[in-house]
Design an enzyme around this catalytic site. Structure first.
Site, PDB file in Angstrom:
ATOM      1  N   GLU A   1      -6.665   4.953   7.827  1.00 23.85           N
ATOM      2  CA  GLU A   1      -6.462   6.374   7.509  1.00 23.85           C
ATOM      3  C   GLU A   1      -7.712   6.966   6.864  1.00 23.85           C
ATOM      4  O   GLU A   1      -7.996   8.151   7.009  1.00 23.85           O
ATOM      5  CB  GLU A   1      -5.215   6.527   6.623  1.00 23.85           C
TER       6      GLU A   1
ATOM      7  N   ASN B   1       0.875  -1.180   0.000  1.00 22.60           N
ATOM      8  CA  ASN B   1       0.000   0.000   0.000  1.00 22.60           C
ATOM      9  C   ASN B   1       0.908   1.224   0.000  1.00 22.60           C
ATOM     10  O   ASN B   1       1.489   1.557   1.034  1.00 22.60           O
ATOM     11  CB  ASN B   1      -0.902  -0.026   1.240  1.00 22.60           C
TER      12      ASN B   1
ATOM     13  N   GLY C   1       2.823   2.523  10.750  1.00 24.59           N
ATOM     14  CA  GLY C   1       3.780   3.617  10.560  1.00 24.59           C
ATOM     15  C   GLY C   1       4.503   4.020  11.823  1.00 24.59           C
ATOM     16  O   GLY C   1       5.169   5.049  11.870  1.00 24.59           O
TER      17      GLY C   1
ATOM     18  N   LYS D   1       0.157   4.246  -0.216  1.00 24.91           N
ATOM     19  CA  LYS D   1      -0.470   5.442   0.359  1.00 24.91           C
ATOM     20  C   LYS D   1      -0.243   6.627  -0.589  1.00 24.91           C
ATOM     21  O   LYS D   1      -0.212   6.423  -1.803  1.00 24.91           O
ATOM     22  CB  LYS D   1       0.038   5.683   1.785  1.00 24.91           C
TER      23      LYS D   1
ATOM     24  N   HIS E   1      -9.421   1.478   4.970  1.00 30.23           N
ATOM     25  CA  HIS E   1      -8.129   1.619   5.648  1.00 30.23           C
ATOM     26  C   HIS E   1      -8.303   2.553   6.840  1.00 30.23           C
ATOM     27  O   HIS E   1      -9.105   3.494   6.788  1.00 30.23           O
ATOM     28  CB  HIS E   1      -7.084   2.169   4.668  1.00 30.23           C
TER      29      HIS E   1
ATOM     30  N   SER F   1       3.746  -1.902  10.267  1.00 34.48           N
ATOM     31  CA  SER F   1       5.201  -1.957  10.469  1.00 34.48           C
ATOM     32  C   SER F   1       5.817  -3.295  10.058  1.00 34.48           C
ATOM     33  O   SER F   1       6.776  -3.762  10.686  1.00 34.48           O
ATOM     34  CB  SER F   1       5.561  -1.601  11.917  1.00 34.48           C
TER      35      SER F   1
ATOM     36  N   GLU G   1      -5.158  -4.655  10.644  1.00 32.35           N
ATOM     37  CA  GLU G   1      -4.124  -3.638  10.843  1.00 32.35           C
ATOM     38  C   GLU G   1      -4.407  -2.886  12.144  1.00 32.35           C
ATOM     39  O   GLU G   1      -5.209  -1.937  12.146  1.00 32.35           O
ATOM     40  CB  GLU G   1      -4.123  -2.640   9.682  1.00 32.35           C
TER      41      GLU G   1
HETATM   42  O1  LIG Z   1      -1.168   0.902   6.847  1.00 37.85           O
HETATM   43  C1  LIG Z   1      -0.411   0.035   6.486  1.00 37.85           C
HETATM   44  C2  LIG Z   1      -0.660  -0.714   5.250  1.00 37.85           C
HETATM   45  O2  LIG Z   1      -1.937  -0.479   4.771  1.00 37.85           O
HETATM   46  C3  LIG Z   1       0.817  -0.286   7.251  1.00 37.85           C
HETATM   47  O3  LIG Z   1       1.701   0.779   7.121  1.00 37.85           O
HETATM   48  P1  LIG Z   1       3.207   0.596   7.640  1.00 37.85           P
HETATM   49  O4  LIG Z   1       3.711  -0.696   7.024  1.00 37.85           O
HETATM   50  O5  LIG Z   1       3.940   1.808   7.113  1.00 37.85           O
HETATM   51  O6  LIG Z   1       3.149   0.525   9.126  1.00 37.85           O
END
Ligand SMILES: O=C(CO)COP(=O)(O)O
Length: 258
Positions: free
Chosen positions: A103, A11, A179, A13, A101, A219, A173
């Site tokens: 976010e 992903n 992150g 982002k 997601h 992560s 997640e």
């Molecule tokens: O949100 C994520 C994947 O959709 C995970 O992000 P990270 O791998 O940067 O922690």
């Protein structure tokens, strides 16, 4: 031993423009061999503006890498400024679409009802949803990670027929692990993923539950992926930051070698 093919999805982002996307997918394609694709399904989820370029590259070079979008509108067309519809993504030959997601839940106020409508929109247009679920830190600390996540699963799948549900991908997640560099312990991730599979068996059947792929996200890196993938109910990873580094993402795809 499960017969589910692991799915490693990057992903991106809001990172990489369409030119960077081409260079990045070329790097992945150069590094990955048939034996990788035989063992693992590999996908990238670039920003919308990159999808046409990625499609052209994948088609032109007959790459085995799959791709998809990071969101979809619940509507097919109309006065929805800024939205991207299922028919548009289908025309770009997307295989996957991430839905719900954290976010999007956090910054765009997406509820389980919206997630459910988007999951149905994806199936209507032949796209496979990667439905994201997971708890915030306070929820985990209160000991409610499992019920919170299962409520999101149930809400997102509401009234979805078994023939569709059996092909969905669910990404667990935990929000506090995204992150932050704080990876959820493999046993803790397995506990929630097993509970998600149990919920699928309750909502549908054991057969449906056994078919659904459940990913862990938060992560994930080459250094921790093997331990996570060793768990019985974890069938892949949804990788954010580490998927932006081609070498690192290839190592994650090759989790068996780590
Ligand atoms: O949100 C994520 C994947 O959709 C995970 O992000 P990270 O791998 O940067 O922690």
């Amino acid at each position: 031993m499960s017969t589910r093919t692991p799915l490693m999805a990057g992903n991106w982002k809001m990172n990489l423009n369409h030119l960077e996307a081409i260079a990045h997918v070329q790097k992945l394609a150069f590094a990955l061999a048939d034996k990788d694709y035989d063992a693992v399904e590999v996908a990238v989820l670039p920003p919308f503006t990159d999808l046409r370029s990625v499609q052209t590259l994948v088609d032109g070079d007959k790459l085995k890498i799959k791709y998809g979008a990071q969101d979809i509108s619940a509507q097919d067309s109309g006065a929805y400024t800024g939205e991207i519809s299922g028919p548009m993504l289908a025309k770009l030959k997307c295989t996957y679409v991430a839905i719900g997601h954290s976010e999007r839940r956090q910054y765009h106020a997406e509820t389980d009802e919206i997630v459910n409508a988007k999951v149905k929109a994806a199936y209507k247009h032949g796209l496979t949803p990667i439905m994201c679920v997971g708890e915030e830190l306070d929820v985990r600390e209160a000991g409610n990670a499992v019920p919170h996540t299962l409520a999101q699963v149930e809400g997102g799948l509401k009234d979805l027929p078994a023939e569709q549900a059996e092909t969905i991908v669910i990404a667990y997640e935990p929000v506090w692990a995204i992150g932050t560099g704080k990876v959820c312990g493999a046993d803790d991730a397995q506990e929630v993923c097993a509970a998600i599979r149990g919920k699928l068996a309750e909502l549908y059947s054991q057969d449906v539950a056994d078919k659904v792929r459940i990913q862990y996200g938060g992560s994930v890196k080459s250094g921790n992926v093997a331990e996570i993938m060793a768990k019985a109910d974890i069938d892949g990873a949804l990788v954010g930051g580490a998927s932006l580094d081609a070498d690192e993402f290839v190592k994650i795809v090759r989790f068996r070698d780590q």
